[in-house]
Enzyme design. Structure first.
Site: not given
Ligand SMILES: Cc1cc2nc3c(=O)[nH]c(=O)nc-3n(C[C@H](O)[C@H](O)[C@H](O)COP(=O)(O)OP(=O)(O)OC[C@H]3O[C@@H](n4cnc5c(N)ncnc54)[C@H](O)[C@@H]3O)c2cc1C
Length: 233
Positions: A58, A61-62
């Protein structure tokens, strides 16, 4: 009520949905899917060891950690080129390493990268190892697939853009995903199945960030409430 477990499958039988996990089966009239996505890994030595210590997925982010330092970007699609151009504003120089001899990225992005004098390209080349001093990244080992030549590129950071995978395996039989595996919704987070919503990164969408995920969640929450109310009629 909170429950822990890994969801393996979701079945929809009319108004009732079954969420099957590795330990339990839950039944509910509404399911909101928020399983997110995962960056595709390169799968080379050093990638895991130096994750967060020079290896990143990302740029926004970094990138700021690498001000005036040399960076490698791996990939040749839109993300690699767009993020490479972004990183070039911060880094001393950016080398985009691509396994083919041309980019897959949109033409406009390609032009931006080709005309940026802080960006170089290494074509037909794969990264075989990410090297470091035990604490942080110092270089990448490369292999040119055309010439067979091995090399080493000194960099302090490696940004990997070789794809993102939607975590939608448990839902693939529901017919709610697109060709790339993202869940298709309308702007109210509704899938084609009544009572099944998707929010956040798992959704087919343009910008995968915390702000958009939270917005999706608010909309789905309200829609789920309305749907439950409609079942009472
Ligand atoms: C390294 C990195 C840095 C980032 N930095 C930023 C930033 O600075 N600013 C920003 O806005 N966004 C950032 N993002 C993006 C941001 O993290 C995501 O947009 C956000 O977390 C999405 O939220 P979500 O709830 O959709 O998914 P996630 O946060 O990915 O949550 C999904 C969850 O579902 C769980 N899961 C998956 N499959 C299953 C299953 N079959 N059964 C049960 N549980 C399951 C996972 O374990 C996880 O806990 C970054 C992402 C990464 C990887």
């Amino acid at each position: 009520e909170y429950a822990y477990g890994s969801v393996e499958k979701v079945e929809v039988n009319g108004d009732l949905k079954q969420v099957i996990t590795d330990s339990e089966t839950y039944e509910a009239p509404v399911v909101i899917i928020a399983t997110g996505s995962q960056y595709r890994k390169l799968g080379v030595e050093g990638e895991e060891k130096y994750a967060g210590r020079g290896v990143s997925y990302c740029a926004v982010c970094d990138g700021a950690f690498f001000k005036d330092q040399p960076l490698a970007v791996i990939g040749g699609g839109d993300s690699a080129v767009e993020e490479g151009v972004y990183l070039a504003k911060l880094a001393s120089n950016v080398n985009i390493i691509h396994r083919r001899d041309q980019l897959r990225a949109q033409k406009i992005l390609q032009e931006r990268a080709f005309t940026n004098d802080k960006i170089d390209f290494t074509w037909d080349t794969v990264v075989t190892k990410i090297n470091g001093d035990g604490q942080k990244v110092t270089s990448v080992s490369t292999h040119n697939k055309k010439t067979g030549e091995d090399g080493e590129l000194k960099v302090n950071g490696v940004f990997i853009y070789v794809g993102v995978i939607a975590l939608t395996e448990p839902f693939k039989e529901l017919g709610i995903t697109d060709e790339q595996g993202w869940i298709k919704t309308d702007e109210l987070m509704r899938t084609s199945l009544p009572g099944v919503y998707a929010i956040g990164d798992v959704r087919a969408k343009e910008l995968r960030q915390i702000t958009t995920a939270v917005g999706d969640g608010s909309i789905a929450g309200q829609q789920a409430f309305n749907y439950l109310e409609s079942l009472k009629d």
